[in-house]
Scaffold this motif. Structure first.
Motif, PDB file in Angstrom:
ATOM      1  N   UNK A 112     -10.171   2.764   3.264  1.00 52.88           N
ATOM      2  CA  UNK A 112     -10.864   1.766   4.151  1.00 52.88           C
ATOM      3  C   UNK A 112      -9.650   0.853   4.657  1.00 52.88           C
ATOM      4  N   UNK A 113      -8.226   0.878   4.296  1.00 49.98           N
ATOM      5  CA  UNK A 113      -7.190   0.115   4.410  1.00 49.98           C
ATOM      6  C   UNK A 113      -6.786   0.333   5.821  1.00 49.98           C
ATOM      7  N   UNK A 114      -6.804   1.779   6.193  1.00 49.62           N
ATOM      8  CA  UNK A 114      -6.376   2.024   7.532  1.00 49.62           C
ATOM      9  C   UNK A 114      -6.512   1.520   8.607  1.00 49.62           C
ATOM     10  N   UNK A 115      -8.069   1.490   8.852  1.00 51.41           N
ATOM     11  CA  UNK A 115      -8.558   0.968  10.028  1.00 51.41           C
ATOM     12  C   UNK A 115      -8.226  -0.630  10.025  1.00 51.41           C
ATOM     13  N   UNK A 116      -8.162  -1.367   9.099  1.00 46.97           N
ATOM     14  CA  UNK A 116      -7.966  -2.690   8.918  1.00 46.97           C
ATOM     15  C   UNK A 116      -6.328  -2.871   9.433  1.00 46.97           C
ATOM     16  N   UNK A 117      -5.489  -2.347   8.791  1.00 48.06           N
ATOM     17  CA  UNK A 117      -4.042  -2.512   9.115  1.00 48.06           C
ATOM     18  C   UNK A 117      -4.107  -2.043  10.444  1.00 48.06           C
ATOM     19  N   UNK A 118      -4.633  -1.164  10.939  1.00 48.43           N
ATOM     20  CA  UNK A 118      -4.378  -0.678  12.498  1.00 48.43           C
ATOM     21  C   UNK A 118      -4.599  -1.958  13.473  1.00 48.43           C
ATOM     22  N   UNK A 119      -5.783  -2.633  13.135  1.00 47.61           N
ATOM     23  CA  UNK A 119      -6.432  -3.582  13.932  1.00 47.61           C
ATOM     24  C   UNK A 119      -5.096  -4.932  14.001  1.00 47.61           C
ATOM     25  N   UNK A 136       6.690  -7.287  11.582  1.00 47.50           N
ATOM     26  CA  UNK A 136       6.588  -6.184  10.998  1.00 47.50           C
ATOM     27  C   UNK A 136       5.568  -6.423   9.491  1.00 47.50           C
ATOM     28  N   UNK A 137       4.661  -5.374   9.356  1.00 42.99           N
ATOM     29  CA  UNK A 137       3.730  -5.779   8.203  1.00 42.99           C
ATOM     30  C   UNK A 137       4.390  -5.069   6.883  1.00 42.99           C
ATOM     31  N   UNK A 138       4.250  -5.752   5.870  1.00 46.22           N
ATOM     32  CA  UNK A 138       4.831  -5.286   4.582  1.00 46.22           C
ATOM     33  C   UNK A 138       3.829  -5.507   3.519  1.00 46.22           C
ATOM     34  N   UNK A 139       4.296  -5.326   2.149  1.00 41.94           N
ATOM     35  CA  UNK A 139       3.421  -5.647   0.984  1.00 41.94           C
ATOM     36  C   UNK A 139       2.563  -4.461   0.616  1.00 41.94           C
ATOM     37  N   UNK A 140       1.921  -4.594  -0.470  1.00 39.41           N
ATOM     38  CA  UNK A 140       1.363  -3.408  -1.122  1.00 39.41           C
ATOM     39  C   UNK A 140       0.414  -2.816  -0.500  1.00 39.41           C
ATOM     40  N   UNK A 141      -0.321  -3.721   0.127  1.00 40.52           N
ATOM     41  CA  UNK A 141      -1.421  -2.931   0.797  1.00 40.52           C
ATOM     42  C   UNK A 141      -0.934  -1.909   1.976  1.00 40.52           C
ATOM     43  N   UNK A 142       0.143  -2.533   2.887  1.00 40.66           N
ATOM     44  CA  UNK A 142       0.396  -1.738   3.683  1.00 40.66           C
ATOM     45  C   UNK A 142       1.251  -0.345   3.005  1.00 40.66           C
ATOM     46  N   UNK A 143       1.935  -0.637   1.874  1.00 40.94           N
ATOM     47  CA  UNK A 143       2.506   0.421   1.311  1.00 40.94           C
ATOM     48  C   UNK A 143       1.696   1.656   0.959  1.00 40.94           C
ATOM     49  N   UNK A 144       0.312   1.072   0.424  1.00 41.79           N
ATOM     50  CA  UNK A 144      -0.445   2.083  -0.236  1.00 41.79           C
ATOM     51  C   UNK A 144      -1.057   2.801   0.914  1.00 41.79           C
ATOM     52  N   UNK A 145      -1.565   2.265   2.100  1.00 42.07           N
ATOM     53  CA  UNK A 145      -2.121   2.707   3.014  1.00 42.07           C
ATOM     54  C   UNK A 145      -1.185   3.856   3.766  1.00 42.07           C
ATOM     55  N   UNK A 146       0.001   3.377   3.938  1.00 41.83           N
ATOM     56  CA  UNK A 146       0.829   4.421   4.515  1.00 41.83           C
ATOM     57  C   UNK A 146       1.426   5.449   3.703  1.00 41.83           C
ATOM     58  N   UNK A 147       1.430   5.216   2.589  1.00 47.02           N
ATOM     59  CA  UNK A 147       1.609   6.350   1.514  1.00 47.02           C
ATOM     60  C   UNK A 147       0.382   7.244   1.336  1.00 47.02           C
ATOM     61  N   UNK A 148      -0.682   6.870   1.297  1.00 46.56           N
ATOM     62  CA  UNK A 148      -1.829   7.981   1.542  1.00 46.56           C
ATOM     63  C   UNK A 148      -1.888   8.573   2.702  1.00 46.56           C
ATOM     64  N   UNK A 149      -1.610   7.930   3.851  1.00 42.99           N
ATOM     65  CA  UNK A 149      -1.626   8.518   5.337  1.00 42.99           C
ATOM     66  C   UNK A 149      -0.577   9.540   5.416  1.00 42.99           C
ATOM     67  N   UNK A 150       0.696   9.326   4.778  1.00 46.10           N
ATOM     68  CA  UNK A 150       1.934  10.075   4.969  1.00 46.10           C
ATOM     69  C   UNK A 150       1.493  11.519   4.083  1.00 46.10           C
ATOM     70  N   UNK A 151       0.623  11.297   2.916  1.00 44.75           N
ATOM     71  CA  UNK A 151       0.394  12.556   2.213  1.00 44.75           C
ATOM     72  C   UNK A 151      -0.620  13.305   2.934  1.00 44.75           C
ATOM     73  N   UNK A 152      -1.620  12.691   3.831  1.00 45.04           N
ATOM     74  CA  UNK A 152      -2.687  13.740   4.395  1.00 45.04           C
ATOM     75  C   UNK A 152      -1.871  14.021   5.843  1.00 45.04           C
ATOM     76  N   UNK A 153      -0.902  13.442   6.337  1.00 44.90           N
ATOM     77  CA  UNK A 153      -0.372  14.038   7.295  1.00 44.90           C
ATOM     78  C   UNK A 153       0.688  15.227   6.991  1.00 44.90           C
ATOM     79  N   UNK A 154       1.266  14.955   5.938  1.00 47.85           N
ATOM     80  CA  UNK A 154       2.078  16.029   5.438  1.00 47.85           C
ATOM     81  C   UNK A 154       1.394  17.409   5.149  1.00 47.85           C
ATOM     82  N   UNK A 155       0.148  17.059   4.525  1.00 48.67           N
ATOM     83  CA  UNK A 155      -0.640  18.286   4.350  1.00 48.67           C
ATOM     84  C   UNK A 155      -1.173  18.971   5.493  1.00 48.67           C
ATOM     85  N   UNK A 156      -1.487  18.096   6.454  1.00 50.01           N
ATOM     86  CA  UNK A 156      -2.074  18.827   7.630  1.00 50.01           C
ATOM     87  C   UNK A 156      -1.079  19.544   8.400  1.00 50.01           C
ATOM     88  N   UNK A 157       0.417  19.079   8.308  1.00 53.28           N
ATOM     89  CA  UNK A 157       1.369  19.970   9.074  1.00 53.28           C
ATOM     90  C   UNK A 157       1.744  20.862   8.350  1.00 53.28           C
TER      91      UNK A 157
END
Length: 574
Positions: A112-119, A136-157
């Motif tokens: 649920x963090x991705x859509x919130x951060x995108x806004x 630039x956004x930073x912090x644990x919330x951004x870190x966790x969200x982007x890490x999760x998104x990076x994993x999914x992106x890597x798997x898709x590619x």
């Protein structure tokens, strides 16, 4: 944290503060944002006539006609000397600031963090370059969200590329269409089944069990290749290369292949299932979930090899693949020479193997297990760069939260506040600590503004008066319940890894027990980083315990199957 940086000049100018204020206003109107604290909103405590005055920084900016270089410099210096402001919201050189954003709802659900951060990022993009400022956004919330998104992106590619390479290699190796389709089915079916089970049970994909998408196909593919290779060997015994197999020949080849490999695949599947299943004994839910579904996936994989692949082989009318002289396998010249050399010089081979293994064991003992939350993203990632700024110039990316709770109005007690101040002084001695904030900060600073002495007053009445004067201070409300029975202390540090974090946490817990044991208060060390590092370290410990348990269980299975200690030793070494 929204990191605000400029072109190597102070942010403490009317134009820069106005730009920061505009960004903060836009963020406050963003859905899912609960609270925003920006530099212009920070409330300063200053002396007044027989009292103290609370003023937001935006109200202290020198007005037109008062903006001489000396007046502006004096105003800037007064802000840079504020111990609560610096480095919590402002760097020591005044060139970097941060906007604190609190989100509504559950921030532990990474999906649920991705859509919130995108806004939030959409808002920041609209202000990028305003007054030459960067956001630039930073912090644990951004870190966790982007890490999760990076994993999914890597798997898709990566997953499609790996699948394509697998199909190409199978085609080149066997030169038969069915030898491409059947392994593909063997890899896809158990993976689809296990994610079907997860979907039915409502089990989300997390940062551990997402590895099943690559793990299960690899294991299933290995068994499929064994079965196919054996099938072609048996087929070549029944028909010459180039000749189609009859129905009886196909069934005979399949039957013999399963007879030869069924038990072996069962044993490897069983030991693999036991190995992953041992993780169900772990304390961490993510590991228990991973162990359970990985084990179930191995069962599905073996079932696919046992039931689905023979059916697919039975309907193919392909020809057996011809044996090639350069085909890796039994009879290959290089492998045969290596085998003959090993059998001819067993003592030398074993001695060299033992020496090489011991060398690797020696260096493996020097491996340091030191997880780091902020290093899970690439160094050139925007969030990673922003986190580096927060760690080096601002309050730090990692936080400890100390919760104080009493059944008395302990926050009015001078001795208790002085104990808090003592803790702050002790905590600041740690090199990684960037800032410490508690109600004691506000009381000491208010006392300084009122009496000129920067210390906790000994008079409970004066403390009560100071609380009354600070009643409208919004930041103090984040650290104190105004029934004066509960408060918190926030410690922000650089992220120097789990080992340093854990060592300081251990010392901090000891310190808290020593300092507050005489007070009627419950002291609890908590915070997102504390929970995160405990989780990461527990995963490491659970994996270690699970590995030991898996080795013992696998050894028992092999001993029961072969009734030989030598076979147990050989299997575990392999």
């Amino acid at each position: 944290f929204i990191v605000v940086s400029g072109p190597n000049e102070s942010l403490l100018t009317p134009s820069h503060l106005q730009s920061i204020s505009d960004v903060a206003k836009a963020l406050r109107s963003t859905p899912d944002v609960d609270r925003v604290v920006a530099l212009p909103d920070f409330v300063k405590i200053r002396p007044g006539d027989d009292s103290i005055v609370l003023e937001a920084i935006r109200d202290t900016i020198p007005q037109a006609g008062e903006t001489s270089p000396s007046a502006l410099r004096q105003w800037q210096e007064s802000l840079l000397e504020d111990p609560i402001l610096v480095p919590n919201l402002l760097s020591k050189d005044g060139q970097v600031s941060t906007i604190l954003v609190e989100l509504r709802g559950n921030t532990t659900d990474v999906r649920a963090l991705g859509p919130k951060l995108n806004k939030i990022r959409d808002v920041l993009r609209t202000f990028e370059g305003t007054s030459d400022l960067r956001f630039s956004d930073s912090g644990m919330i951004s870190l966790r969200s982007d890490f999760f998104e990076a994993i999914l992106k890597d798997q898709k590619s990566i997953l499609p590329v790996v699948t394509l390479l697998m199909l190409i290699l199978m085609g080149l190796f066997f030169r038969r269409l069915h030898s491409v389709i059947i392994p593909f089915v063997a890899a896809v079916v158990p993976t689809t089944m296990i994610f079907g089970v997860m979907g039915y049970l409502g089990q989300p994909i997390d940062m551990v069990n997402n590895t099943l998408t690559t793990l299960l196909p690899a294991i299933a593919l290995a068994d499929a290749i064994h079965l196919l290779s054996r099938f072609h060997e048996e087929a070549r015994k029944l028909a010459v290369p180039g000749q189609r197999l009859t129905t009886i020949q196909r069934k005979t080849a399949i039957s013999k292949s399963l007879k030869e490999l069924g038990a072996a695949c069962f044993l490897t599947s069983l030991t693999t299932t036991v190995g992953f299943g041992s993780l169900y004994l772990a304390e961490m839910n993510v590991l228990r979930s991973f162990g359970l579904y990985a084990s179930l996936g191995i069962v599905f994989s073996y079932g696919t090899v046992l039931f689905v692949l023979p059916l697919l082989l039975s309907i193919t009318r392909g020809q057996p693949a011809p044996a090639k002289e350069n085909e890796p396998g039994e009879g290959h010249p290089l492998i045969s020479r290596i085998a003959r050399f090993s059998l001819k010089h067993p003592k030398m081979v074993l001695t060299l193997t033992t020496i090489i293994t011991l060398i690797f064991v020696f260096f493996s003992s020097k491996v340091i297990v030191n997880n780091s939350l902020t290093n899970i993203l690439p160094y050139n990632h925007k969030v990673a760069d922003a986190n580096a700024i927060v760690n080096s110039k601002l309050g730090g990316i990692v936080s400890y939260e100390i919760d104080f709770q009493s059944n008395q109005e302990l926050l009015k007690n001078p001795q208790f506040l002085q104990a808090m101040q003592k803790s702050e002084a002790w905590i600041r001695q740690n090199p990684s600590v960037r800032t410490v904030i508690s109600p004691a900060n506000f009381i000491a600073q208010s006392a300084h503004a009122l009496t000129g002495v920067n210390k906790i007053p000994d008079n409970p009445g004066l403390i009560a008066q100071l609380y009354l004067l600070l009643d409208s201070h919004e930041e103090l409300e984040q650290f104190l319940d105004f029934d004066f029975k509960r408060a918190r202390m926030a410690i922000r540090t650089q992220d120097q890894g789990a080992n340093i974090f854990g060592a300081f946490e251990k010392k901090l817990r000891t310190h808290l027990e020593e300092v507050y044991s005489d007070f009627p208060v419950e002291v609890e060390l908590t915070g997102a980083a504390v929970m995160a590092y405990q989780g990461i370290n527990n995963i490491t410990y659970d994996l270690r315990r699970g590995l030991i348990g898996a080795f013992l269980i696998v050894a028992l299975i092999i001993a029961l199957e072969f009734k030989s200690i030598i076979m147990v030793f050989i299997s575990l070494v392999a």
